[in-house]
Write a protein that holds these residues in place. Structure first.
Motif, PDB file in Angstrom:
ATOM      1  N   ASP A  46       0.832  -1.199   0.000  1.00 16.75           N
ATOM      2  CA  ASP A  46       0.000   0.000   0.000  1.00 16.75           C
ATOM      3  C   ASP A  46       0.872   1.256   0.000  1.00 16.75           C
ATOM      4  O   ASP A  46       2.022   1.223   0.419  1.00 16.75           O
ATOM      5  CB  ASP A  46      -0.932   0.004   1.216  1.00 16.75           C
ATOM      6  N   LYS A  47       0.316   2.361  -0.450  1.00  8.99           N
ATOM      7  CA  LYS A  47       1.090   3.598  -0.561  1.00  8.99           C
ATOM      8  C   LYS A  47       1.580   4.097   0.786  1.00  8.99           C
ATOM      9  O   LYS A  47       2.627   4.721   0.862  1.00  8.99           O
ATOM     10  CB  LYS A  47       0.294   4.681  -1.280  1.00  8.99           C
ATOM     11  N   GLY A  74       3.210   7.357  -0.063  1.00  8.39           N
ATOM     12  CA  GLY A  74       2.694   8.160   1.030  1.00  8.39           C
ATOM     13  C   GLY A  74       3.703   9.164   1.554  1.00  8.39           C
ATOM     14  O   GLY A  74       3.336  10.134   2.218  1.00  8.39           O
ATOM     15  N   TYR A  75       4.975   8.941   1.269  1.00  6.52           N
ATOM     16  CA  TYR A  75       6.047   9.762   1.838  1.00  6.52           C
ATOM     17  C   TYR A  75       7.045  10.123   0.746  1.00  6.52           C
ATOM     18  O   TYR A  75       7.495   9.260   0.001  1.00  6.52           O
ATOM     19  CB  TYR A  75       6.772   8.989   2.945  1.00  6.52           C
ATOM     20  N   TYR A 110       3.610  12.654   4.336  1.00  9.77           N
ATOM     21  CA  TYR A 110       4.696  13.545   4.773  1.00  9.77           C
ATOM     22  C   TYR A 110       5.566  13.877   3.568  1.00  9.77           C
ATOM     23  O   TYR A 110       6.032  12.981   2.874  1.00  9.77           O
ATOM     24  CB  TYR A 110       5.554  12.877   5.859  1.00  9.77           C
ATOM     25  N   LEU A 111       5.758  15.151   3.339  1.00 11.19           N
ATOM     26  CA  LEU A 111       6.657  15.628   2.282  1.00 11.19           C
ATOM     27  C   LEU A 111       7.796  16.378   2.952  1.00 11.19           C
ATOM     28  O   LEU A 111       7.603  17.452   3.514  1.00 11.19           O
ATOM     29  CB  LEU A 111       5.922  16.527   1.289  1.00 11.19           C
ATOM     30  N   TYR A 112       8.951  15.780   2.920  1.00 12.68           N
ATOM     31  CA  TYR A 112      10.171  16.358   3.496  1.00 12.68           C
ATOM     32  C   TYR A 112      10.924  17.066   2.378  1.00 12.68           C
ATOM     33  O   TYR A 112      11.112  16.508   1.294  1.00 12.68           O
ATOM     34  CB  TYR A 112      11.039  15.237   4.074  1.00 12.68           C
ATOM     35  N   LEU A 165       8.885   8.359   8.464  1.00  9.28           N
ATOM     36  CA  LEU A 165       8.338   7.354   7.557  1.00  9.28           C
ATOM     37  C   LEU A 165       7.426   6.366   8.278  1.00  9.28           C
ATOM     38  O   LEU A 165       7.723   5.923   9.385  1.00  9.28           O
ATOM     39  CB  LEU A 165       9.463   6.589   6.865  1.00  9.28           C
ATOM     40  N   PHE A 166       6.330   6.044   7.622  1.00  9.86           N
ATOM     41  CA  PHE A 166       5.425   4.980   8.027  1.00  9.86           C
ATOM     42  C   PHE A 166       4.803   5.218   9.400  1.00  9.86           C
ATOM     43  O   PHE A 166       4.531   4.276  10.137  1.00  9.86           O
ATOM     44  CB  PHE A 166       6.133   3.616   7.948  1.00  9.86           C
TER      45      PHE A 166
END
Length: 189
Positions: A46-47, A74-75, A110-112, A165-166
């Protein structure tokens, strides 16, 4: 970081695609790399269990693959990178985000975005890229390190990115005590 509990266990795949244009990288990733990993390893599919990170040119590849295929990731971690101001990709992405920004924001966990300070050769492009992302409603978590456009900064980026992450769906647990820096004023949309 995993043994200390600051980072979730993960499978790390490093594709060798240094000269791939971002759109070719996305095709390779989606058509070959992800299916191979999922067939070969016991990987979650999954994403929210998938992240993508890259530095410099790899950051451009992350922006392309991660934003166009936000259903798969997702990240995202972008280290010392950004669209070249005013070029075709910058303009195409700006138009794409005008239509898809809300869906990306809803999907993104989350976009780092890390830069090696104002001496980083990608700094200005990164600032403009963050401005475009934010103007279309996408949350950007900005971190700035010493080290310019080098592994000195990128090692710090990786250290700061991994604990996030995650984490989605785990409640309000903060991965660690560090927090993103305030985004420079000129980055505000």
């Amino acid at each position: 970081a995993i043994s200390s509990g600051k980072t979730k266990p993960m499978i790390v795949v490093m594709a060798d695609a240094p000269d791939f244009a971002p759109d070719l990288f996305t095709k390779e990733l989606v058509n070959d790399v992800i299916p191979f990993v999922e067939k070969t390893y016991r990987a979650k599919t999954d994403k929210d269990s998938r992240a993508l990170a890259g530095l410099s040119w790899g950051g451009l590849q992350v922006l392309d693959a991660g934003l166009y295929r936000y259903d798969l990731f997702g990240y995202l971690g972008v280290f010392s990178s950004g669209w070249f101001i005013g070029d075709n990709v910058y303009n195409v992405m700006n138009r794409y985000l005008a239509t898809n920004g809300a869906n990306i924001q809803k999907s993104m966990r989350y976009l780092y975005y890390g830069q090696g300070g104002t001496s980083d050769i990608a700094y200005n492009n990164g600032v403009e890229t963050m401005k475009v992302l934010r103007s279309h409603g996408i949350t950007v978590n900005y971190w700035e390190h010493t080290g310019s456009h080098s592994f000195v900064a990128w090692r710090q980026d990786l250290r700061d990115f991994l604990p996030f992450l995650f984490q989605y769906g785990l409640g309000s647990k903060t991965p660690f005590k560090g927090t993103p820096l305030a985004i420079p004023g000129k980055v505000e949309a």
